[in-house]
Motif scaffolding. Structure first.
Motif, PDB file in Angstrom:
ATOM      1  N   UNK A 135       5.191  16.163  12.135  1.00 33.17           N
ATOM      2  CA  UNK A 135       5.353  16.262  10.746  1.00 33.17           C
ATOM      3  C   UNK A 135       6.719  15.932  10.184  1.00 33.17           C
ATOM      4  N   UNK A 136       7.687  16.280  10.477  1.00 33.68           N
ATOM      5  CA  UNK A 136       8.953  16.294  10.272  1.00 33.68           C
ATOM      6  C   UNK A 136       9.552  14.759  10.156  1.00 33.68           C
ATOM      7  N   UNK A 137       9.556  14.135  11.235  1.00 32.08           N
ATOM      8  CA  UNK A 137       9.450  12.747  11.423  1.00 32.08           C
ATOM      9  C   UNK A 137       8.585  11.840  10.273  1.00 32.08           C
ATOM     10  N   UNK A 138       7.585  12.386  10.267  1.00 29.77           N
ATOM     11  CA  UNK A 138       6.525  11.759   9.487  1.00 29.77           C
ATOM     12  C   UNK A 138       6.875  11.659   8.081  1.00 29.77           C
ATOM     13  N   UNK A 139       7.284  12.858   7.765  1.00 32.42           N
ATOM     14  CA  UNK A 139       7.679  13.023   5.977  1.00 32.42           C
ATOM     15  C   UNK A 139       8.760  11.963   5.982  1.00 32.42           C
ATOM     16  N   UNK A 140       9.880  12.052   6.663  1.00 31.32           N
ATOM     17  CA  UNK A 140      10.937  10.941   6.568  1.00 31.32           C
ATOM     18  C   UNK A 140      10.488   9.596   6.587  1.00 31.32           C
ATOM     19  N   UNK A 141       9.593   9.277   7.549  1.00 34.45           N
ATOM     20  CA  UNK A 141       9.161   7.904   7.407  1.00 34.45           C
ATOM     21  C   UNK A 141       8.422   7.478   6.115  1.00 34.45           C
ATOM     22  N   UNK A 142       7.719   8.475   5.768  1.00 37.84           N
ATOM     23  CA  UNK A 142       6.566   8.065   4.578  1.00 37.84           C
ATOM     24  C   UNK A 142       7.471   7.751   3.293  1.00 37.84           C
ATOM     25  N   UNK A 143       8.610   8.394   3.272  1.00 38.12           N
ATOM     26  CA  UNK A 143       9.360   8.058   2.219  1.00 38.12           C
ATOM     27  C   UNK A 143      10.160   6.797   2.098  1.00 38.12           C
ATOM     28  N   UNK A 144      10.138   6.212   3.250  1.00 37.36           N
ATOM     29  CA  UNK A 144      10.652   4.854   3.491  1.00 37.36           C
ATOM     30  C   UNK A 144       9.902   3.727   3.687  1.00 37.36           C
ATOM     31  N   UNK A 145       8.341   4.159   3.665  1.00 38.38           N
ATOM     32  CA  UNK A 145       7.346   2.901   3.571  1.00 38.38           C
ATOM     33  C   UNK A 145       6.753   2.397   2.284  1.00 38.38           C
ATOM     34  N   UNK A 146       6.047   1.362   2.421  1.00 39.87           N
ATOM     35  CA  UNK A 146       5.414   0.846   1.241  1.00 39.87           C
ATOM     36  C   UNK A 146       4.517   1.730   0.488  1.00 39.87           C
ATOM     37  N   UNK A 147       4.255   2.879   1.324  1.00 34.77           N
ATOM     38  CA  UNK A 147       3.239   3.817   0.456  1.00 34.77           C
ATOM     39  C   UNK A 147       3.651   4.481  -0.887  1.00 34.77           C
ATOM     40  N   UNK A 148       5.004   4.698  -0.939  1.00 34.81           N
ATOM     41  CA  UNK A 148       5.695   5.369  -1.794  1.00 34.81           C
ATOM     42  C   UNK A 148       5.878   4.263  -3.189  1.00 34.81           C
ATOM     43  N   UNK A 149       5.566   3.055  -3.302  1.00 32.40           N
ATOM     44  CA  UNK A 149       5.488   1.992  -4.294  1.00 32.40           C
ATOM     45  C   UNK A 149       4.009   1.971  -4.787  1.00 32.40           C
ATOM     46  N   UNK A 150       3.008   2.549  -4.122  1.00 32.51           N
ATOM     47  CA  UNK A 150       1.658   2.565  -4.662  1.00 32.51           C
ATOM     48  C   UNK A 150       1.546   3.239  -6.078  1.00 32.51           C
ATOM     49  N   UNK A 151       0.791   2.448  -6.923  1.00 28.75           N
ATOM     50  CA  UNK A 151       0.411   2.788  -8.297  1.00 28.75           C
ATOM     51  C   UNK A 151      -0.713   3.798  -8.136  1.00 28.75           C
ATOM     52  N   UNK A 152      -0.968   4.454  -9.406  1.00 24.84           N
ATOM     53  CA  UNK A 152      -2.182   5.124  -9.774  1.00 24.84           C
ATOM     54  C   UNK A 152      -3.270   4.640  -9.239  1.00 24.84           C
ATOM     55  N   UNK A 153      -3.527   3.390  -9.820  1.00 21.18           N
ATOM     56  CA  UNK A 153      -4.462   2.210  -9.707  1.00 21.18           C
ATOM     57  C   UNK A 153      -4.990   2.001  -8.194  1.00 21.18           C
ATOM     58  N   UNK A 154      -3.785   1.904  -7.603  1.00 25.75           N
ATOM     59  CA  UNK A 154      -3.882   1.698  -6.053  1.00 25.75           C
ATOM     60  C   UNK A 154      -4.559   2.871  -5.309  1.00 25.75           C
ATOM     61  N   UNK A 155      -4.353   3.899  -5.864  1.00 22.25           N
ATOM     62  CA  UNK A 155      -4.771   5.397  -5.187  1.00 22.25           C
ATOM     63  C   UNK A 155      -6.019   5.865  -5.858  1.00 22.25           C
ATOM     64  N   UNK A 156      -6.455   5.563  -6.927  1.00 25.15           N
ATOM     65  CA  UNK A 156      -7.422   6.078  -7.539  1.00 25.15           C
ATOM     66  C   UNK A 156      -8.954   5.644  -7.359  1.00 25.15           C
ATOM     67  N   UNK A 157      -8.921   4.665  -6.255  1.00 26.67           N
ATOM     68  CA  UNK A 157     -10.375   4.038  -5.909  1.00 26.67           C
ATOM     69  C   UNK A 157     -11.137   5.383  -5.238  1.00 26.67           C
ATOM     70  N   UNK A 158     -12.511   5.377  -5.526  1.00 21.22           N
ATOM     71  CA  UNK A 158     -13.498   6.173  -5.123  1.00 21.22           C
ATOM     72  C   UNK A 158     -14.812   5.769  -5.110  1.00 21.22           C
ATOM     73  N   UNK A 159     -15.653   6.560  -4.859  1.00 19.06           N
ATOM     74  CA  UNK A 159     -17.205   6.121  -4.832  1.00 19.06           C
ATOM     75  C   UNK A 159     -17.462   5.636  -6.176  1.00 19.06           C
TER      76      UNK A 159
END
Length: 758
Positions: free
Chosen positions: A252-276
């Motif tokens: 978890x600790x290395x993963x949290x560090x990596x997450x802050x440096x990946x493209x995932x941090x730039x995803x907008x609300x629209x990119x994350x709001x998809x659902x059924x």
């Protein structure tokens, strides 16, 4: 004790038998009958990464870094790698005993998790339904739904981390249920913490995020119902939450560090709001009519039993119904107002996309609710005459309700049949599940009211479990969306294909390839080829800006020391020679060898300082800037920039291993050693044995300042986040083991004392 255990052993045997039946084509030794999981994320992500994981562990090495995808990535920090997940380590050990890593090894790991899922759920339901007349039946019903619903059998086996993170929920809930039963008992929460920790280690944080919040809600509800104080809620939540974090800290600790440096941090609300889409709710009854997978399908039998539990006002029924409704609205994502509300108030939600995965909570809560409904069915001799009269009245009401339901299903079937006659091609895929659902409703119509009116016939009760198994197995066993009718050996070779083998035969490593074609997916990790591409959902943003954006492709080839390009092009925008031809899944390809590839490491004698990484990458868009002549650095290196020096000085890579690279240089001028190694926290440099600061070149890569002369530069990946996490996890695991051993010893001593006293 034997009398108490025998029925449970029979139920467990039944669940194992059904498991063998569901997956028989993955187990059969007859080649012509075998099936295997479809290629895609299962093969390209999970088999490939696990193959690298297996190779490193088998060599006695901890796979902290992976140089073979995305231009290099912190393997320990990529959540789906699940580097320390205990069941994966068992799979690797067993595969070594069986001759080596294979596609089938990971398939067997998947099936083992499904079996564990059903057994965990059976155990949880036995605890929840203790004292109910049909406790065992309800437990089997719940186990069947979690094991063989549309969620578990659809894309979850292919997205293996989802399945492996999900299966620990029933075990975690068991600890919560026991801990708040009567008086507060903290020891069962150790089980909850261990199960939750294993879920977080399994590699799908979103699923574990769902589990964490459900456990918090369940713990709060149990504390409230049992009238414990708010202090118990805080202490208990801190106990299982702290244990879970401690057990998984190494990832978890290395993963949290990596997450802050990946493209995932730039995803907008629209990119994350998809659902059924809202129409997906029809798949509660009609699997496959809206989409390829049907994660909401728990079976018509399951839905009816869940509704029956609410009609009977079974204890805790409204809690699970509330969870199911809440999660269903959540699964609609931006199509419902609930997700925007949660997005702004629920901690952690902003990290995740794909809100339809909340179907996991829908399925889990409805499985419990259906199990409660089955457990609450009446049994002869257990109720007074007034209760029996009430049950007859309930049976009459239920028969009326089921009669209307059956008429509705028959009407839908008739309409679908008429539409199918008019357009067979358009409705051929939908008519079968509609007709089958109507037949299942008819079966429930015949069984359930009779069971309530005549509780002395237990065979009818168990017929409901048989009907549910028939429904789920018919809908999901051997589904062509999940399985191919071919042996696993034909899905993916563990040895490199001819063109990849040709690249591996190059006698002068290290170098990279562009494997968007030919190699593809994460197969660089499987075959040991350093690819600048990959399909892991986490891509280091600095590297991604060069590799995957509209920056000219040859810039990525230059900066990442690409020597070979797999492509269907006959000619590249830079000089190259076609050295091989072949096929991949998309058609014919050529293997190009670049005529003048950049070396993995070189000493440049001119530099320009640009502290902003994005601006540094934008400078690469200028065709007048030659990255082989000018280093673009994030800070002043402290050596002179010399226009009179040669273009660059070649550096020799003496040894190359994932976590350790040794480079020798000899230059008459000061300079900057630029490498094709991505810049990432945890990499440390030394020059002639003395630590030296690392620089960032071109916004993404590693560099080291060098004075004139001969030097040996050593680059080592030794991240602090891993070391801290390893200490925390080691201490936590040791504490859990000591507690478990101590509990076992105390229990054995108590049994001996009671035996002697008797």
């Amino acid at each position: 004790m034997k009398q108490r255990l025998s029925p449970d052993l029979a139920a467990v045997a039944l669940l194992i038998g059904l498991w063998l039946l569901f997956f028989w084509r993955l187990f059969t030794p007859i080649t012509a009958d075998q099936a295997s999981l479809k290629q895609g994320d299962f093969s390209g992500q999970f088999v490939a990464f696990a193959g690298y994981q297996a190779a490193r562990w088998s060599a006695g090495e901890i796979p902290l870094w992976n140089p073979y995808n995305n231009g290099g990535l912190p393997f320990i920090a990529d959540t789906q790698a699940a580097v320390f997940y205990p069941p994966r380590l068992v799979t690797i050990a067993l595969s070594n005993l069986a001759g080596g890593w294979s596609y089938h090894a990971l398939e067997l790991e998947m099936t083992a998790h499904v079996l564990a899922y059903t057994l965990f759920m059976y155990s949880f339901m036995r605890v929840v339904t203790r004292g109910y007349a049909h406790s065992m039946l309800g437990s089997v019903i719940g186990a069947l739904i979690v094991g063989y619903s549309g969620f578990t059998t659809g894309y979850a086996p292919l997205q293996l981390a989802i399945l492996e993170a999900a299966i620990w929920l029933p075990l975690a809930m068991t600890g919560v249920w026991w801990a708040a039963g009567g008086r507060f008992r903290p020891l069962p929460l150790v089980v909850t913490g261990a199960a939750l920790g294993l879920s977080w280690m399994a590699g799908h944080p979103q699923t574990s995020f769902f589990i964490t919040w459900l456990l918090i809600a369940l713990w709060a509800w149990r504390v409230y119902v049992q009238r414990h104080s708010w202090i118990v809620f805080i202490v208990g939540g801190a106990l299982f939450g702290g244990l879970a974090f401690g057990l998984a800290a190494v990832q978890l600790i290395p993963g949290l560090e990596y997450l802050t440096l990946t493209t995932r941090t730039g995803f907008s609300y629209d990119a994350k709001a998809n659902g059924f889409p809202i129409q997906d709710v029809v798949q509660f009854a009609f699997p496959g009519v809206v989409s390829l997978y049907s994660p909401l399908h728990i079976g018509v039998v399951g839905v009816i039993l869940a509704l029956f539990a609410m009609m009977r006002r079974v204890q805790s029924a409204w809690f699970w119904a509330g969870v199911a409704l809440f999660a269903l609205l959540w699964s609609f994502g931006g199509n419902s107002p609930l997700y925007p509300l949660l997005y702004n108030v629920l901690p952690g939600l902003r990290f995740f996309r794909g809100q339809e995965r909340a179907a996991f909570l829908v399925m889990s809560s409805l499985a419990v609710l259906a199990g409660l409904g089955a457990a609450a069915l009446p049994v002869a001799g257990r109720e007074a005459s007034a209760d029996q009269a009430r049950d007859y009245a309930a049976a009459l009401r239920l028969r009326v309700w089921l009669n209307r339901t059956l008429i509705g299903f028959l009407a839908v079937t008739l309409l679908m049949f008429i539409a199918w006659i008019g357009s067979p091609g358009a409705y051929s895929a939908a008519i079968s599940p509609v007709v089958f659902a109507a037949l299942i409703v008819g079966g429930v119509y015949l069984l359930l009211p009779n069971l309530i009116a005549q509780p002395q016939r237990p065979l009818i009760a168990w017929s409901l479990a048989g009907l549910l198994a028939l429904e789920l197995f018919t809908a999901h066993m051997d589904s062509p969306a999940t399985y191919d009718p071919v042996p696993p050996e034909t899905q993916l070779s563990m040895t490199a294909p001819p063109l990849v083998a040709q690249v591996l035969g190059d006698p002068d490593p290290p170098f990279r390839v562009d494997g968007e074609r030919g190699l593809m997916a994460n197969y660089g990790s499987l075959y040991g080829v350093q690819d600048i591409r990959g399909i892991s959902p986490l891509f280091l943003e600095r590297a991604w800006l060069i590799v995957e954006t509209d920056l000219r492709q040859q810039r990525a080839w230059e900066l990442f020391a690409v020597r070979y390009v797999f492509t269907d092009w006959d000619e590249l925008p830079v000089p190259s020679t076609i050295v091989g031809t072949g096929q991949d899944a998309l058609g014919s390809i050529n293997l190009h060898r670049l005529t003048d590839p950049r070396p993995f490491a070189a000493v440049l004698h001119r530099y320009y300082v640009e502290p902003n990484d994005s601006a540094a990458v934008n400078l690469l868009r200028d065709p007048g800037i030659d990255p082989r002549r000018l280093a673009i650095l994030n800070a002043d290196p402290g050596v002179s920039s010399n226009d009179a020096a040669p273009l660059y000085t070649t550096a020799q890579v003496v040894s190359f291993a994932p976590e350790r690279i040794e480079i020798r240089t000899d230059s008459a001028f000061d300079g900057v050693l630029t490498t094709a190694l991505v810049d990432y926290p945890g990499w440390h440099a030394s020059v002639d044995g003395e630590p030296t600061p690392m620089l960032r070149a071109y916004g993404a890569l590693s560099a080291v300042a060098l004075p004139a002369g001969a030097h040996t530069v050593t680059l080592i990946y030794d991240p602090l986040t891993y070391r801290v996490g390893a200490v925390i996890s080691g201490v936590t695991w040791l504490a859990v083991v000591i507690v478990m051993i101590g509990t076992g010893i105390a229990y054995a001593a108590g049994k001996r004392a009671s035996t002697v006293g008797g």
